[in-house]
Design a protein around this motif. Structure first.
Motif, short mmCIF file in Angstrom:
data_model
loop_
_atom_site.label_atom_id
_atom_site.label_comp_id
_atom_site.label_asym_id
_atom_site.label_seq_id
_atom_site.Cartn_x
_atom_site.Cartn_y
_atom_site.Cartn_z
N ASP A 28 0.80 -1.23 0.00
CA ASP A 28 0.00 0.00 0.00
C ASP A 28 0.82 1.28 0.00
N ARG A 29 2.02 1.22 0.56
CA ARG A 29 2.71 2.49 0.80
C ARG A 29 4.07 2.60 0.12
N LEU A 30 4.72 1.47 -0.07
CA LEU A 30 6.06 1.55 -0.65
C LEU A 30 5.97 1.93 -2.14
N ARG A 31 6.80 2.85 -2.55
CA ARG A 31 6.76 3.35 -3.93
C ARG A 31 8.15 3.28 -4.55
N PRO A 32 8.21 3.18 -5.89
CA PRO A 32 9.51 3.32 -6.54
C PRO A 32 10.19 4.61 -6.10
N ARG A 33 11.48 4.51 -5.94
CA ARG A 33 12.38 5.57 -5.46
C ARG A 33 12.44 5.66 -3.94
N ASP A 34 11.57 4.94 -3.22
CA ASP A 34 11.70 4.88 -1.76
C ASP A 34 12.99 4.15 -1.40
N ARG A 35 13.52 4.50 -0.23
CA ARG A 35 14.71 3.82 0.28
C ARG A 35 14.27 2.79 1.33
N VAL A 36 14.95 1.65 1.34
CA VAL A 36 14.70 0.62 2.35
C VAL A 36 16.05 0.12 2.86
N GLY A 37 16.05 -0.40 4.07
CA GLY A 37 17.25 -1.05 4.59
C GLY A 37 17.25 -2.51 4.16
N VAL A 38 18.41 -3.02 3.87
CA VAL A 38 18.52 -4.44 3.47
C VAL A 38 19.68 -5.08 4.21
N GLY A 39 19.38 -6.12 4.97
CA GLY A 39 20.42 -6.91 5.62
C GLY A 39 20.59 -8.23 4.88
N GLY A 40 21.76 -8.81 4.99
CA GLY A 40 22.03 -10.05 4.27
C GLY A 40 22.72 -9.79 2.96
N PRO A 41 22.64 -10.70 2.01
CA PRO A 41 21.83 -11.93 2.00
C PRO A 41 22.41 -13.01 2.92
N ARG A 42 21.52 -13.88 3.38
CA ARG A 42 21.91 -15.07 4.12
C ARG A 42 21.25 -16.28 3.46
N ASN A 43 21.90 -17.40 3.60
CA ASN A 43 21.31 -18.60 2.98
C ASN A 43 21.34 -19.76 3.97
N HIS A 44 20.18 -20.15 4.46
CA HIS A 44 20.11 -21.38 5.25
C HIS A 44 19.24 -22.43 4.56
N PHE A 45 19.11 -22.25 3.24
CA PHE A 45 18.34 -23.21 2.42
C PHE A 45 19.12 -23.44 1.13
N PRO A 46 20.41 -23.78 1.26
CA PRO A 46 21.24 -23.86 0.05
C PRO A 46 20.93 -25.08 -0.80
N LEU A 47 21.21 -24.95 -2.08
CA LEU A 47 20.98 -26.04 -3.03
C LEU A 47 22.21 -26.94 -3.05
N ALA A 48 22.02 -28.17 -2.58
CA ALA A 48 23.14 -29.13 -2.57
C ALA A 48 23.30 -29.75 -3.96
N PRO A 49 24.52 -30.12 -4.33
CA PRO A 49 24.71 -30.73 -5.65
C PRO A 49 23.92 -32.03 -5.80
N SER A 50 23.33 -32.22 -6.94
CA SER A 50 22.60 -33.46 -7.22
C SER A 50 22.38 -33.57 -8.72
N GLU A 51 22.23 -34.78 -9.19
CA GLU A 51 21.93 -34.95 -10.61
C GLU A 51 20.45 -34.74 -10.88
N LYS A 52 19.62 -34.98 -9.86
CA LYS A 52 18.17 -34.84 -10.04
C LYS A 52 17.58 -34.10 -8.85
N TYR A 53 16.59 -33.27 -9.17
CA TYR A 53 15.88 -32.53 -8.13
C TYR A 53 14.38 -32.64 -8.36
N LEU A 54 13.66 -32.65 -7.24
CA LEU A 54 12.22 -32.41 -7.29
C LEU A 54 11.96 -31.19 -6.41
N PHE A 55 11.46 -30.13 -7.02
CA PHE A 55 11.11 -28.92 -6.29
C PHE A 55 9.60 -28.91 -6.06
#
Ligand code: FES
Length: 333
Positions: free
Chosen positions: A102-129
């Motif tokens: 409702d309120r955020l508009r283009p050109r607004d400033r926001v704070g951003v922390g991270g990125p962090r990843n605790h859901f990393p993609l492990a190597p595999s030949e096959k995946y089901l997402f």
């Protein structure tokens, strides 16, 4: 585990805001000076600090090879309890998602922390997402990565109705029959048994969505090999009682202090009282912000982040919810 936990939020600019599905907007974020943004990997999320002071976590769902923009998608939750796969931890009514819509508009400033990843993609030949609703967001970059690496993958994507399913057209246009769209109003719930009843040792399963979906997928994968399934939760998993209800000691090795943690105190509160500077966000064991290295002792892991083998390593913990099995813990604080 390797974690990136920046201590300071950067200020970024909203360069675009777009309706991408019923009740879902995407935000594109850039550095105000056009500078390069920190790298990220599929499964990463950022902390979005809104101008009204609320902080929410959102999965990055753009192109990880574009070093100058971040993209997130925000589902409107009227009660403000969910804005993304990671933000139901924020419980204030009328919170982050309503502000973004409702309120955020283009050109607004926001704070951003991270990125962090605790859901990393492990190597595999096959995946089901397997995605439920806005749970598609962390899986989207995984799909791109799997495709890039030439892996054999399938995406099962369930949602309330086609119009509410963000990135549906983008996915089906790019990947055709690798993508299985299951709008509930047309087809009912995804047939998980058909997908998961037979364990496939060569396949890794990644799932993000609402709690009932995660519970159903976890149950269906009970016979799969260990670590085949990784999930990212909307909310903290139900926690059992702590292993011990007696006080224990926590040594802050770098600070040189030892504190007693009584049953009514969290480890986070106790170490902060002792002067340790530990960043936190959700304080429910879901966001990963308060990750702390463990040097000695056995934590009582009560978070919703670590997989079983990561818990068994006893080399880190989330002190906002986790406690101790041993009489003494030594933390790298
Ligand atoms: Fe989110 Fe501890 S503050 S896991």
């Amino acid at each position: 585990m390797v974690w990136s936990t920046p201590r300071n939020a950067a200020t970024l600019t909203v360069s675009a805001k777009e309706d991408i599905a019923e009740g879902v907007v995407s935000l594109t974020l850039v550095h105000p000076d056009g500078a390069r943004l920190p790298d990220w990997t599929p499964g990463s999320h950022i902390d979005l600090v809104l101008p009204d002071g609320t902080t929410r976590q959102y999965s990055l769902c753009g192109d990880r090879w574009d070093a100058h923009t971040y993209r997130i998608a925000v589902l409107r939750e009227p009660e403000g309890r969910r804005g993304s796969p990671l933000s139901e931890r924020n419980r204030e009514p009328g919170g982050g998602s309503a502000y973004v819509h409702d309120r955020l508009r283009p050109r607004d400033r926001v704070g951003v922390g991270g990125p962090r990843n605790h859901f990393p993609l492990a190597p595999s030949e096959k995946y089901l997402f397997i995605a439920g609703g806005i749970g598609i967001t962390p899986l989207l970059p995984m799909v791109y990565q799997a495709q890039l690496l030439g892996a054999d993958w399938q995406l099962l994507y369930g949602g309330r109705a086609r119009a509410s399913m963000a990135f549906r057209e983008e996915l089906t246009a790019a990947y055709g029959d690798r993508v299985h769209i299951v709008p509930q109003d047309e087809l009912g719930l995804p047939d998980l048994a058909a997908w998961l009843d037979t364990p496939r040792p060569d396949t890794k399963v990644y799932c993000c969505g609402p709690a009932p979906l995660l519970a159903a997928v976890e149950a269906a994968c009970a016979g799969w090999p260990p670590y085949a399934l990784r999930v990212e939760r909307f909310t903290a998993a139900a926690r059992t009682a702590p292993v011990r209800d007696t006080p224990f000691e926590v040594e802050l090795r770098r600070t040189g202090r030892t504190v007693t943690v009584t049953p009514e105190l969290s480890v986070l509160e106790a170490v902060r009282r002792a002067g340790a500077d530990v960043l936190s966000s959700c304080e429910q064991g879901t966001c990963g912000t308060c990750l702390t290295p463990v040097l000695e002792g056995r934590p009582d892991h009560r978070d919703s982040v670590l997989a079983d083998h990561e818990r068994a390593a006893n080399d880190c913990m989330f002190p906002c919810v986790s406690r101790s099995r041993s009489d003494r813990l030594v933390l790298d604080l």
